[in-house]
Design a protein around this motif. Structure first.
Motif, PDB file in Angstrom:
ATOM      1  N   MET A   1      -8.086  49.856 -18.893  1.00 42.17           N
ATOM      2  CA  MET A   1      -9.201  49.141 -19.524  1.00 42.17           C
ATOM      3  C   MET A   1     -10.301  50.111 -19.924  1.00 42.17           C
ATOM      4  O   MET A   1     -10.641  51.023 -19.164  1.00 42.17           O
ATOM      5  CB  MET A   1      -9.764  48.079 -18.578  1.00 42.17           C
ATOM      6  N   LEU A   2     -10.846  49.900 -21.095  1.00 41.42           N
ATOM      7  CA  LEU A   2     -11.947  50.723 -21.587  1.00 41.42           C
ATOM      8  C   LEU A   2     -13.255  50.089 -21.127  1.00 41.42           C
ATOM      9  O   LEU A   2     -13.753  49.131 -21.724  1.00 41.42           O
ATOM     10  CB  LEU A   2     -11.894  50.819 -23.111  1.00 41.42           C
ATOM     11  N   ILE A   3     -13.816  50.641 -20.035  1.00 45.29           N
ATOM     12  CA  ILE A   3     -15.033  50.117 -19.431  1.00 45.29           C
ATOM     13  C   ILE A   3     -16.092  51.206 -19.471  1.00 45.29           C
ATOM     14  O   ILE A   3     -15.834  52.341 -19.040  1.00 45.29           O
ATOM     15  CB  ILE A   3     -14.777  49.695 -17.973  1.00 45.29           C
ATOM     16  N   PRO A   4     -17.269  50.926 -20.007  1.00 44.80           N
ATOM     17  CA  PRO A   4     -18.312  51.951 -20.096  1.00 44.80           C
ATOM     18  C   PRO A   4     -18.550  52.644 -18.758  1.00 44.80           C
ATOM     19  O   PRO A   4     -18.733  52.006 -17.721  1.00 44.80           O
ATOM     20  CB  PRO A   4     -19.546  51.152 -20.537  1.00 44.80           C
ATOM     21  N   GLY A   5     -18.519  53.984 -18.804  1.00 42.44           N
ATOM     22  CA  GLY A   5     -18.791  54.777 -17.625  1.00 42.44           C
ATOM     23  C   GLY A   5     -17.623  54.982 -16.684  1.00 42.44           C
ATOM     24  O   GLY A   5     -17.716  55.754 -15.731  1.00 42.44           O
TER      25      GLY A   5
END
Length: 277
Positions: free
Chosen positions: A206-210
């Protein structure tokens, strides 16, 4: 020839023609202050559910609460706790059920891993990883059972991982996530007579900020592009919102016939990491 619909019937909940949504449903979500857990909480609230969520750290829970519209904030209950601490998770489930009247669903979203590779991870790392993923899930479902039964049934969603069915590092994490997939299938059989559905969802990267993949994309775009090109035929990782929609569907009455299922949400991802198999 007899009609295939003949025979004993179980009581069925009425589901209207359109999307029934989650309006009025009462759901506990663990780990709801960031990432996928936060996405699930936000979507449930947007759909009209009442939600109780717990996480470690008051700051993340406070930020979530402050970011919500007033009407949604009024339907959210939060508590700062560690799900591995004896008794705390059970007390939280009881508090939520008393506040809401009972419960219609639970989502076991807290997860993670301790220790490195197989030779670096010791017995304590394996035990801690198991407790965080499988142990907390078992305790959550056990604590919620009386309230789900009181509601006439409900839905349980266990958040596993692509690592639970496609091997990669680390072994302790993959083994724990694989156990959650098996647990969902087993509990679906055992709790089915109580009209309680149990399913597992396995997100891909998953592309999750940070977080890991966002950091790789920013710090080493070449390595990120190679990973995506080799392992993600869809051309990008899934987003927390995409996974949250699958979770909310399984919690809803539209999924009334779905139990014991393992639902990957990974855009047909191959290996869980650049390490491959």
């Amino acid at each position: 020839m007899g009609n295939v619909d003949e025979g004993p019937r179980h009581a069925e909940r009425s589901v209207r023609a359109g999307w029934p949504g989650m309006r009025g449903k009462r759901v506990v979500v663990t780990g709801g202050s960031r990432g996928l857990g936060e996405g699930i909480v936000r979507l449930l609230l947007a759909e009209g559910a009442r939600v109780a969520t717990c996480a470690r750290g008051k700051a993340g829970l406070a930020a979530l609460d402050a970011s919500l519209p007033g009407e949604e904030r009024a339907r959210l209950l939060t508590e700062d706790l560690d799900v591995t601490e004896p008794g705390r998770l059970e007390d939280f489930v009881t508090t939520a059920a008393k506040r809401f009247g009972t419960l219609d669903g639970v989502v076991a979203c807290v997860g993670g891993s301790r220790g490195g590779g197989f030779e670096q991870a010791d017995a304590a790392d394996w035990a801690a990883t198991w407790d965080l993923n499988v142990g907390h899930t078992v305790r959550l479902v056990r604590a919620a059972l009386p309230y789900l039964r009181a509601a006439g049934g409900g839905s349980v969603v266990l958040i596993s991982s692509i690592s639970g069915w496609k091997p990669g590092r680390s072994a302790q994490y993959g083994a724990a996530k694989s156990a959650q997939i098996h647990l969902a299938a087993s509990l679906a059989r055992e709790l089915g007579p109580d009209n309680i559905r149990v399913n597992a969802v396995s997100p891909g990267s998953m592309l999750i900020p940070g977080r890991r993949w966002d950091r790789l994309r920013r710090e080493d775009p070449g390595a990120y592009d190679r990973f995506v090109g080799a392992e993600l035929p869809g051309g990008r990782p899934v987003t927390p919102h995409e996974v949250a929609r699958a979770v909310v569907f399984l919690l809803s009455d539209w999924a009334s016939g779905v139990s014991g299922a393992h639902l990957p949400v990974d855009r047909a991802q191959n290996a869980p990491s650049p390490d491959g198999y």
